[in-house]
Scaffold this motif. Structure first.
Motif, PDB file in Angstrom:
ATOM      1  N   ALA A  85      -4.694   7.019   8.780  1.00  0.00           N
ATOM      2  CA  ALA A  85      -3.254   6.784   8.628  1.00  0.00           C
ATOM      3  C   ALA A  85      -2.472   7.583   9.671  1.00  0.00           C
ATOM      4  N   LEU A  86      -1.666   6.879  10.463  1.00  0.00           N
ATOM      5  CA  LEU A  86      -0.902   7.491  11.552  1.00  0.00           C
ATOM      6  C   LEU A  86       0.538   7.017  11.485  1.00  0.00           C
ATOM      7  N   THR A  87       1.481   7.926  11.749  1.00  0.00           N
ATOM      8  CA  THR A  87       2.882   7.533  11.850  1.00  0.00           C
ATOM      9  C   THR A  87       3.615   8.452  12.811  1.00  0.00           C
ATOM     10  N   VAL A  88       4.727   7.946  13.356  1.00  0.00           N
ATOM     11  CA  VAL A  88       5.595   8.741  14.228  1.00  0.00           C
ATOM     12  C   VAL A  88       6.500   9.606  13.363  1.00  0.00           C
ATOM     13  N   TYR A  89       6.693  10.859  13.806  1.00  0.00           N
ATOM     14  CA  TYR A  89       7.556  11.805  13.096  1.00  0.00           C
ATOM     15  C   TYR A  89       8.339  12.590  14.148  1.00  0.00           C
ATOM     16  N   GLY A  90       9.480  12.024  14.574  1.00  0.00           N
ATOM     17  CA  GLY A  90      10.260  12.659  15.635  1.00  0.00           C
ATOM     18  C   GLY A  90       9.492  12.671  16.938  1.00  0.00           C
ATOM     19  N   ASP A 106       3.538   5.196   6.999  1.00  0.00           N
ATOM     20  CA  ASP A 106       4.720   4.853   7.784  1.00  0.00           C
ATOM     21  C   ASP A 106       5.850   5.779   7.371  1.00  0.00           C
ATOM     22  N   TYR A 107       6.628   6.246   8.360  1.00  0.00           N
ATOM     23  CA  TYR A 107       7.769   7.107   8.083  1.00  0.00           C
ATOM     24  C   TYR A 107       9.019   6.474   8.670  1.00  0.00           C
ATOM     25  N   ASN A 108      10.092   6.425   7.864  1.00  0.00           N
ATOM     26  CA  ASN A 108      11.382   5.909   8.303  1.00  0.00           C
ATOM     27  C   ASN A 108      12.368   7.064   8.341  1.00  0.00           C
ATOM     28  N   LEU A 119      15.838   6.689   6.399  1.00  0.00           N
ATOM     29  CA  LEU A 119      15.710   6.849   4.948  1.00  0.00           C
ATOM     30  C   LEU A 119      15.066   8.176   4.566  1.00  0.00           C
ATOM     31  N   ASP A 120      14.524   8.893   5.544  1.00  0.00           N
ATOM     32  CA  ASP A 120      13.725  10.100   5.309  1.00  0.00           C
ATOM     33  C   ASP A 120      12.660   9.811   4.254  1.00  0.00           C
ATOM     34  N   LEU A 121      11.951   8.700   4.471  1.00  0.00           N
ATOM     35  CA  LEU A 121      11.001   8.190   3.503  1.00  0.00           C
ATOM     36  C   LEU A 121       9.632   8.004   4.142  1.00  0.00           C
ATOM     37  N   LEU A 122       8.615   8.510   3.486  1.00  0.00           N
ATOM     38  CA  LEU A 122       7.229   8.311   3.893  1.00  0.00           C
ATOM     39  C   LEU A 122       6.562   7.376   2.893  1.00  0.00           C
ATOM     40  N   ALA A 123       5.802   6.408   3.398  1.00  0.00           N
ATOM     41  CA  ALA A 123       5.029   5.505   2.551  1.00  0.00           C
ATOM     42  C   ALA A 123       3.553   5.618   2.920  1.00  0.00           C
ATOM     43  N   LEU A 124       2.690   5.578   1.913  1.00  0.00           N
ATOM     44  CA  LEU A 124       1.252   5.679   2.110  1.00  0.00           C
ATOM     45  C   LEU A 124       0.548   4.641   1.242  1.00  0.00           C
ATOM     46  N   THR A 125      -0.644   4.244   1.652  1.00  0.00           N
ATOM     47  CA  THR A 125      -1.519   3.444   0.797  1.00  0.00           C
ATOM     48  C   THR A 125      -2.866   4.135   0.672  1.00  0.00           C
ATOM     49  N   GLY A 126      -3.580   3.834  -0.413  1.00  0.00           N
ATOM     50  CA  GLY A 126      -4.893   4.426  -0.610  1.00  0.00           C
ATOM     51  C   GLY A 126      -5.666   3.687  -1.686  1.00  0.00           C
ATOM     52  N   TYR A 127      -6.895   4.117  -1.912  1.00  0.00           N
ATOM     53  CA  TYR A 127      -7.734   3.536  -2.963  1.00  0.00           C
ATOM     54  C   TYR A 127      -8.682   4.615  -3.477  1.00  0.00           C
ATOM     55  N   ASN A 128      -9.267   4.383  -4.641  1.00  0.00           N
ATOM     56  CA  ASN A 128     -10.248   5.330  -5.154  1.00  0.00           C
ATOM     57  C   ASN A 128     -11.648   4.732  -5.070  1.00  0.00           C
ATOM     58  N   PHE A 129     -12.634   5.480  -5.543  1.00  0.00           N
ATOM     59  CA  PHE A 129     -14.017   5.020  -5.432  1.00  0.00           C
ATOM     60  C   PHE A 129     -14.307   3.830  -6.340  1.00  0.00           C
ATOM     61  N   GLN A 130     -13.415   3.547  -7.285  1.00  0.00           N
ATOM     62  CA  GLN A 130     -13.575   2.379  -8.143  1.00  0.00           C
ATOM     63  C   GLN A 130     -12.930   1.128  -7.539  1.00  0.00           C
ATOM     64  N   GLY A 131     -12.326   1.271  -6.339  1.00  0.00           N
ATOM     65  CA  GLY A 131     -11.719   0.139  -5.662  1.00  0.00           C
ATOM     66  C   GLY A 131     -10.291  -0.146  -6.079  1.00  0.00           C
ATOM     67  N   VAL A 146       7.098   9.184  -0.547  1.00  0.00           N
ATOM     68  CA  VAL A 146       7.502  10.582  -0.486  1.00  0.00           C
ATOM     69  C   VAL A 146       8.955  10.589  -0.020  1.00  0.00           C
ATOM     70  N   THR A 147       9.880  10.846  -0.930  1.00  0.00           N
ATOM     71  CA  THR A 147      11.305  10.835  -0.593  1.00  0.00           C
ATOM     72  C   THR A 147      11.744  12.186  -0.054  1.00  0.00           C
ATOM     73  N   ASP A 148      12.819  12.174   0.752  1.00  0.00           N
ATOM     74  CA  ASP A 148      13.335  13.409   1.391  1.00  0.00           C
ATOM     75  C   ASP A 148      12.210  14.170   2.092  1.00  0.00           C
ATOM     76  N   PHE A 149      11.401  13.426   2.834  1.00  0.00           N
ATOM     77  CA  PHE A 149      10.187  13.997   3.427  1.00  0.00           C
ATOM     78  C   PHE A 149      10.500  15.141   4.392  1.00  0.00           C
ATOM     79  N   LYS A 150      11.414  14.923   5.325  1.00  0.00           N
ATOM     80  CA  LYS A 150      11.762  15.973   6.276  1.00  0.00           C
ATOM     81  C   LYS A 150      12.654  17.023   5.641  1.00  0.00           C
ATOM     82  N   LYS A 151      13.592  16.598   4.821  1.00  0.00           N
ATOM     83  CA  LYS A 151      14.549  17.510   4.202  1.00  0.00           C
ATOM     84  C   LYS A 151      13.858  18.582   3.372  1.00  0.00           C
TER      85      LYS A 151
END
Length: 269
Positions: free
Chosen positions: A138-143, A188-190, A193-205, A212-217
């Motif tokens: 997972a990669l995103t731009v942050y400033g 992805d970071y916006n 909105l100062d908002l970070l979004a992530l996706t993921g999964y566990n070992f059960q699929g 993540v709101t107010d990520f930089k703040k």
């Protein structure tokens, strides 16, 4: 330089998540990143493809693909963008035995401009194994920097690494740790909105979505992390793009009897 590590546990939210899907072209079997390309979208395959990107429209129709003959695709895992560049993370490391991790820099006209070379400062053992902390998808731009989020199979937490957006050699040291209790696959970071979004999964699929709101703040020590189950069934979600604070675009790789998909996900208030 010394860094402090902060472990942040998520708030588990079971609010309603709704989504719609549409099939993508069969050429895009392992879509593993998603960014805007003008009014269209740009993605790339995971492993097993040549070094190329694919451009498709909002209905999933293929517009073109662009091959980079001077590059190799070992395990392209995500794409991030700013106003002037795209950044493709060739950082997939399923067995923990890769010593050459890279992020390729492209212009917005899809010309190759340079490469960022990465290594994990803590990694001394490159023996192939299934359970280890040295994978990242997972990669995103942050400033002026890029953020890379680990896919840690040992702890199912995610270390956050930061490094410059310029070509060079960098040693990765974690800035913080998110207790996501899954394997993170996209970010992805916006900044508006100062908002970070992530996706993921566990070992059960099971598939998960995070905000993540107010990520930089809030800074590295105090993240407002919320986790949402995605009731999508069989899927392998590996890309995310923020539309607004309630709407997000994701892509899922091709699985048995199911084309790769573009997913429009909405968080219900």
């Amino acid at each position: 330089m010394r860094y402090l590590l902060f472990l942040v546990s998520p708030f588990f939210c079971f609010a309603q998540v709704t989504f719609t899907t549409l099939d993508l072209s069969d050429e895009i079997e392992e879509t593993s990143g998603l960014e805007r390309y003008g009014v269209n979208f740009i993605t790339h395959n995971d492993s097993g493809d040549k070094a190329r990107v694919y451009v498709f429209d909002s209905k999933g129709k293929m517009i073109k693909n662009v091959r980079f003959y001077g590059l190799k695709s070992k395990d392209w895992e995500d794409i991030a963008a700013d106003q002037h560049h795209y950044y493709i993370a060739d950082t997939g490391n399923n067995l923990g035995n890769r010593e050459q991790l890279t992020v390729h820099i492209l212009t917005t006209s899809l010309d190759f401009e340079g490469t960022i070379h990465l290594e994990y400062e803590a990694q001394k053992d490159f023996t192939a194994r299934n359970i280890h902390p040295f994978d990242a998808e997972a990669l995103t731009v942050y400033g002026d920097a890029l953020l890379l989020f680990s896919k840690n199979r040992e702890t199912q937490q995610s270390e956050i690494y930061t490094f410059p957006k310029t070509a060079g050699n960098y040693s990765l040291i974690p800035q913080a740790v998110l207790d996501v209790q899954s394997l993170i696959t996209a970010a992805d970071y916006n900044p508006e909105l100062d908002l970070l979004a992530l996706t993921g999964y566990n070992f059960q699929g099971e598939q998960f979505f995070y905000t993540v709101t107010d990520f930089k703040k809030r800074g590295w020590a105090s993240f407002d992390l919320t986790k949402y189950p995605i009731p999508i069934g069989r899927a392998q979600i590996e890309a995310v793009k923020i539309v607004d604070k309630n709407n997000f675009l994701l892509t899922s790789e091709k699985v048995k009897n199911q084309f790769a998909r573009l997913i429009h996900l909405t968080l219900e208030d």
